[in-house]
Design a protein around this motif. Structure first.
Motif, PDB file in Angstrom:
ATOM      1  N   THR A  60       0.831  -1.199   0.000  1.00 60.43           N
ATOM      2  CA  THR A  60       0.000   0.000   0.000  1.00 60.43           C
ATOM      3  C   THR A  60       0.869   1.254   0.000  1.00 60.43           C
ATOM      4  N   GLY A  61       1.920   1.259   0.804  1.00 57.85           N
ATOM      5  CA  GLY A  61       2.845   2.387   0.818  1.00 57.85           C
ATOM      6  C   GLY A  61       3.549   2.562  -0.516  1.00 57.85           C
ATOM      7  N   LEU A  62       3.950   1.450  -1.129  1.00 58.44           N
ATOM      8  CA  LEU A  62       4.614   1.498  -2.420  1.00 58.44           C
ATOM      9  C   LEU A  62       3.677   2.043  -3.494  1.00 58.44           C
ATOM     10  N   PHE A  63       2.423   1.587  -3.478  1.00 60.80           N
ATOM     11  CA  PHE A  63       1.412   2.073  -4.421  1.00 60.80           C
ATOM     12  C   PHE A  63       1.206   3.577  -4.242  1.00 60.80           C
ATOM     13  N   TYR A  64       1.145   4.024  -2.999  1.00 60.14           N
ATOM     14  CA  TYR A  64       0.959   5.441  -2.697  1.00 60.14           C
ATOM     15  C   TYR A  64       2.117   6.270  -3.255  1.00 60.14           C
ATOM     16  N   LEU A  65       3.338   5.791  -3.119  1.00 60.81           N
ATOM     17  CA  LEU A  65       4.497   6.506  -3.644  1.00 60.81           C
ATOM     18  C   LEU A  65       4.504   6.542  -5.170  1.00 60.81           C
ATOM     19  N   PHE A  66       4.122   5.429  -5.807  1.00 58.39           N
ATOM     20  CA  PHE A  66       4.047   5.418  -7.260  1.00 58.39           C
ATOM     21  C   PHE A  66       2.984   6.385  -7.763  1.00 58.39           C
ATOM     22  N   MET A  67       1.869   6.482  -7.053  1.00 61.33           N
ATOM     23  CA  MET A  67       0.830   7.426  -7.444  1.00 61.33           C
ATOM     24  C   MET A  67       1.321   8.869  -7.299  1.00 61.33           C
ATOM     25  N   VAL A  87       4.448   9.916  -7.647  1.00 62.83           N
ATOM     26  CA  VAL A  87       5.345  10.170  -8.777  1.00 62.83           C
ATOM     27  C   VAL A  87       4.535  10.339 -10.057  1.00 62.83           C
ATOM     28  N   ASN A  88       3.452   9.548 -10.203  1.00 65.25           N
ATOM     29  CA  ASN A  88       2.586   9.650 -11.369  1.00 65.25           C
ATOM     30  C   ASN A  88       1.951  11.035 -11.463  1.00 65.25           C
ATOM     31  N   ILE A  89       1.441  11.551 -10.355  1.00 66.49           N
ATOM     32  CA  ILE A  89       0.788  12.859 -10.347  1.00 66.49           C
ATOM     33  C   ILE A  89       1.800  13.962 -10.666  1.00 66.49           C
ATOM     34  N   ALA A  90       2.971  13.886 -10.064  1.00 63.01           N
ATOM     35  CA  ALA A  90       3.994  14.897 -10.316  1.00 63.01           C
ATOM     36  C   ALA A  90       4.468  14.852 -11.767  1.00 63.01           C
ATOM     37  N   ALA A  91       4.676  13.659 -12.321  1.00 64.75           N
ATOM     38  CA  ALA A  91       5.118  13.531 -13.710  1.00 64.75           C
ATOM     39  C   ALA A  91       4.039  14.007 -14.673  1.00 64.75           C
ATOM     40  N   ASP A  92       2.772  13.730 -14.351  1.00 67.33           N
ATOM     41  CA  ASP A  92       1.672  14.181 -15.193  1.00 67.33           C
ATOM     42  C   ASP A  92       1.594  15.709 -15.208  1.00 67.33           C
ATOM     43  N   TYR A  93       1.763  16.320 -14.056  1.00 60.96           N
ATOM     44  CA  TYR A  93       1.760  17.781 -13.964  1.00 60.96           C
ATOM     45  C   TYR A  93       2.922  18.370 -14.761  1.00 60.96           C
ATOM     46  N   PRO A 102      10.662  10.655 -14.263  1.00 62.73           N
ATOM     47  CA  PRO A 102      10.769  10.123 -12.892  1.00 62.73           C
ATOM     48  C   PRO A 102      12.145  10.365 -12.282  1.00 62.73           C
ATOM     49  N   GLU A 103      13.199  10.259 -13.079  1.00 61.50           N
ATOM     50  CA  GLU A 103      14.540  10.511 -12.563  1.00 61.50           C
ATOM     51  C   GLU A 103      14.723  11.981 -12.198  1.00 61.50           C
ATOM     52  N   ILE A 104      14.160  12.869 -13.033  1.00 60.38           N
ATOM     53  CA  ILE A 104      14.248  14.301 -12.762  1.00 60.38           C
ATOM     54  C   ILE A 104      13.490  14.638 -11.487  1.00 60.38           C
ATOM     55  N   LEU A 105      12.299  14.075 -11.328  1.00 59.47           N
ATOM     56  CA  LEU A 105      11.463  14.389 -10.175  1.00 59.47           C
ATOM     57  C   LEU A 105      12.035  13.824  -8.881  1.00 59.47           C
TER      58      LEU A 105
END
Length: 106
Positions: free
Chosen positions: A40-47, A49-55, A101-104
């Motif tokens: 659950t924690g891993l999923f939360y972290l991936f989400m 990164v997903n939101i930040a990369a999408d922005y 993802p690497e930049i973020l």
């Protein structure tokens, strides 16, 4: 001379930098319960990164889709053209998108 091996993260008294998250009390939990907690924690972290990369990518897309109006001197008419060449814009999006993802994370 006796060699003392360090305890593993999953053993009581062992630990790493972040894990176990809740200390030695967590070691007594069921392994399935601990796996669910960490997944659950891993999923939360991936989400996150997903939101930040999408922005980030929407901002890059807005920049590369800019258009400019210029007066064509030959026809004396206003012409709308893209500010970025399509190939350059696509390559920029490809390069930034693959390394976002690497930049973020840095």
């Amino acid at each position: 001379m006796t060699v003392v091996e360090p305890k593993k993260i999953c053993e009581v008294g062992g630990g790493g930098l972040f894990l176990p998250a809740l200390g030695d009390e967590e070691q007594g939990w069921n392994k399935t319960m601990r796996a669910m907690l960490y997944l659950t924690g891993l999923f939360y972290l991936f989400m996150a990164v997903n939101i930040a990369a999408d922005y980030f990518m929407s901002a890059v897309e807005a920049i590369t889709s800019a258009k400019v109006r210029r007066l064509d001197k030959e026809t004396d008419r206003w012409v709308t053209r893209k500010k970025w060449n399509d190939t350059v814009a696509n390559l920029t999006l490809l390069a930034l998108g693959s390394s976002a993802p690497e930049i973020l994370l840095s």
